[in-house]
Design a protein around this motif. Structure first.
Motif, mmCIF file in Angstrom:
data_model
loop_
_atom_site.group_PDB
_atom_site.id
_atom_site.type_symbol
_atom_site.label_atom_id
_atom_site.label_comp_id
_atom_site.label_asym_id
_atom_site.label_seq_id
_atom_site.Cartn_x
_atom_site.Cartn_y
_atom_site.Cartn_z
ATOM 1 N N PHE A 13 0.860 -1.177 0.000
ATOM 2 C CA PHE A 13 0.000 0.000 0.000
ATOM 3 C C PHE A 13 0.898 1.229 0.000
ATOM 4 C CE2 PHE A 13 -2.572 3.265 2.173
ATOM 5 C CZ PHE A 13 -3.659 3.273 1.315
ATOM 6 N N ARG A 14 0.780 2.067 -1.041
ATOM 7 C CA ARG A 14 1.663 3.223 -1.208
ATOM 8 C C ARG A 14 0.945 4.488 -0.744
ATOM 9 N NH1 ARG A 14 1.972 2.434 -7.355
ATOM 10 N NH2 ARG A 14 -0.194 2.018 -6.800
ATOM 11 N N LEU A 15 1.529 5.148 0.238
ATOM 12 C CA LEU A 15 0.920 6.321 0.851
ATOM 13 C C LEU A 15 1.813 7.542 0.651
ATOM 14 C CD1 LEU A 15 -1.363 7.456 2.685
ATOM 15 C CD2 LEU A 15 0.120 6.914 4.634
ATOM 16 N N ALA A 16 1.303 8.528 -0.077
ATOM 17 C CA ALA A 16 2.038 9.779 -0.283
ATOM 18 C C ALA A 16 1.677 10.770 0.822
ATOM 19 C CB ALA A 16 1.697 10.360 -1.651
ATOM 20 N N TYR A 17 2.585 11.710 1.084
ATOM 21 C CA TYR A 17 2.294 12.748 2.070
ATOM 22 C C TYR A 17 3.103 13.993 1.753
ATOM 23 C CZ TYR A 17 6.721 11.529 4.357
ATOM 24 O OH TYR A 17 8.046 11.300 4.619
ATOM 25 N N VAL A 18 2.501 15.149 1.999
ATOM 26 C CA VAL A 18 3.149 16.427 1.726
ATOM 27 C C VAL A 18 3.915 16.892 2.965
ATOM 28 C CG1 VAL A 18 1.445 17.102 0.003
ATOM 29 C CG2 VAL A 18 1.076 17.709 2.398
ATOM 30 N N PRO A 19 4.867 17.825 2.814
ATOM 31 C CA PRO A 19 5.623 18.316 3.965
ATOM 32 C C PRO A 19 4.704 18.886 5.051
ATOM 33 C CG PRO A 19 6.674 19.016 1.928
ATOM 34 C CD PRO A 19 5.366 18.397 1.536
ATOM 35 N N GLY A 20 5.067 18.628 6.292
ATOM 36 C CA GLY A 20 4.278 19.108 7.423
ATOM 37 C C GLY A 20 3.336 18.072 7.991
ATOM 38 N N ALA B 181 7.290 10.703 0.119
ATOM 39 C CA ALA B 181 7.286 12.143 0.395
ATOM 40 C C ALA B 181 7.187 12.894 -0.930
ATOM 41 C CB ALA B 181 8.548 12.537 1.141
ATOM 42 N N VAL B 182 6.174 13.756 -1.053
ATOM 43 C CA VAL B 182 5.958 14.506 -2.293
ATOM 44 C C VAL B 182 5.758 15.982 -1.953
ATOM 45 C CG1 VAL B 182 4.965 12.536 -3.527
ATOM 46 C CG2 VAL B 182 3.470 14.055 -2.227
ATOM 47 N N SER B 183 6.015 16.838 -2.911
ATOM 48 C CA SER B 183 5.782 18.268 -2.714
ATOM 49 C C SER B 183 4.302 18.569 -2.890
ATOM 50 C CB SER B 183 6.605 19.077 -3.723
ATOM 51 O OG SER B 183 6.103 18.871 -5.037
ATOM 52 N N PRO B 184 3.820 19.672 -2.328
ATOM 53 C CA PRO B 184 2.400 20.009 -2.500
ATOM 54 C C PRO B 184 1.988 20.127 -3.965
ATOM 55 C CG PRO B 184 3.386 21.364 -0.785
ATOM 56 C CD PRO B 184 4.510 20.631 -1.438
ATOM 57 N N GLY B 185 2.893 20.606 -4.803
ATOM 58 C CA GLY B 185 2.552 20.794 -6.206
ATOM 59 C C GLY B 185 2.413 19.516 -7.001
ATOM 60 N N VAL C 162 0.694 12.734 -8.591
ATOM 61 C CA VAL C 162 1.147 11.399 -8.194
ATOM 62 C C VAL C 162 -0.044 10.469 -8.000
ATOM 63 C CG1 VAL C 162 2.229 10.092 -6.313
ATOM 64 C CG2 VAL C 162 3.324 12.163 -7.174
ATOM 65 N N LEU C 163 -1.116 10.961 -7.380
ATOM 66 C CA LEU C 163 -2.308 10.145 -7.183
ATOM 67 C C LEU C 163 -2.978 9.824 -8.516
ATOM 68 C CD1 LEU C 163 -3.854 11.890 -4.037
ATOM 69 C CD2 LEU C 163 -2.616 9.719 -4.105
ATOM 70 N N ARG C 164 -3.107 10.824 -9.365
ATOM 71 C CA ARG C 164 -3.761 10.608 -10.663
ATOM 72 C C ARG C 164 -2.953 9.673 -11.560
ATOM 73 N NH1 ARG C 164 -5.193 16.510 -10.252
ATOM 74 N NH2 ARG C 164 -7.482 16.545 -9.992
ATOM 75 N N GLY C 165 -1.637 9.731 -11.435
ATOM 76 C CA GLY C 165 -0.784 8.893 -12.272
ATOM 77 C C GLY C 165 -0.572 7.493 -11.742
ATOM 78 N N GLY C 166 -1.166 7.159 -10.617
ATOM 79 C CA GLY C 166 -1.022 5.817 -10.059
ATOM 80 C C GLY C 166 0.251 5.604 -9.285
ATOM 81 N N GLY C 167 0.961 6.690 -8.940
ATOM 82 C CA GLY C 167 2.186 6.549 -8.168
ATOM 83 C C GLY C 167 1.960 6.245 -6.709
#
Length: 253
Positions: free
Chosen positions: A10-17, A40-44, A49-54
């Protein structure tokens, strides 16, 4: 569709903070056989990343544009201004946007507050990232208004921060592609919403197997429990109640 058909973990992305450690710990306790990978991904880039399936899901900052992504708002952060420790703002408990009117206020390209009009005087150039802006604040170039979690993330000994009472607030949400709401996504939604493992959306534990009763031997007589009356008086041998008094004999005339 099961999670195993989507990805091996399960891949979970998160923005700084955002600090996802609490939810990751619960995931590992409930689903130890399903690895969770943090990204870890940037807000931009978070939504792309979610839309691309990352990633299967991610902690992002609202708003989430478009209708292809679902989002559950989780909490709202206070907004603060980051200043050098010797700045006049450091001497007060809180400020308003108007209090910053005479200062240069940096507005990085990854800003997430969505100002209609940022406070203060604009800098000559916009910093590329919040991290770059923090360095400029430390150099005395200007001030920076950010969500409180970012001020903590980029903490420096020579800087401090104070609340800005009338600034826009940042809202953090859990988001995922709407057409990919897998069982694992549902499991993680249950975790961030505080559902127990026995809830309808959680994974139910296997029911306990009833204990089998030992069959009684045929023809065997059950012994009376200790101290239980058998219906016979030990003194008289009759079936009367134990301890009954005898009547007086009648005198003959």
């Amino acid at each position: 569709m099961t999670g195993s058909e989507v990805s091996p973990s399960f891949r979970l992305a998160y923005v700084p903070g955002v600090t996802p450690s609490k939810w990751v710990r619960i995931w590992n306790e409930r689903l130890p056989d399903v690895p969770l990978t943090l990204l870890a991904v940037s807000p931009g880039e978070a939504l792309d990343v979610l839309r691309g399936g990352g990633a299967d899901a991610g902690f992002v900052r609202l708003p989430v544009d478009g209708t292809d992504l679902s989002a559950i708002p989780l909490y709202t952060e206070a907004t603060v201004v980051v200043v050098p420790k010797d700045h006049v703002v450091a001497a007060v408990d809180e400020v308003t946007a108007e209090d910053l009117a005479d200062d240069v206020v940096l507005h990085p390209l990854d800003d997430t507050l969505g100002w209609e009009r940022p406070p203060g005087r604009p800098a000559i150039e916009r910093p590329a990232t919040t991290e770059d802006a923090i360095e400029l604040v430390a150099a005395g170039v200007g001030l920076l208004v950010v969500p409180q979690s970012l001020a903590r993330l980029h903490h420096r000994k020579d800087l401090t921060y104070r609340p800005v009472t009338d600034a826009p607030e940042s809202r953090v949400a859990l988001s995922w592609p709407e057409d990919k709401t897998t069982e694992w996504v549902e499991d993680f939604i249950g975790i961030v919403r505080g559902r127990t493992v026995n809830s309808s959306r959680g994974r139910s534990p296997e029911p306990a197997q009833p204990k089998s009763k030992r069959p009684e031997k045929s023809g065997a007589q059950r012994k009376p429990a200790a101290g239980k009356a058998t219906g016979k008086n030990p003194r008289s041998g009759s079936g009367g109640p134990k301890g009954a008094k005898r009547g007086k004999p009648r005198r003959r005339s």
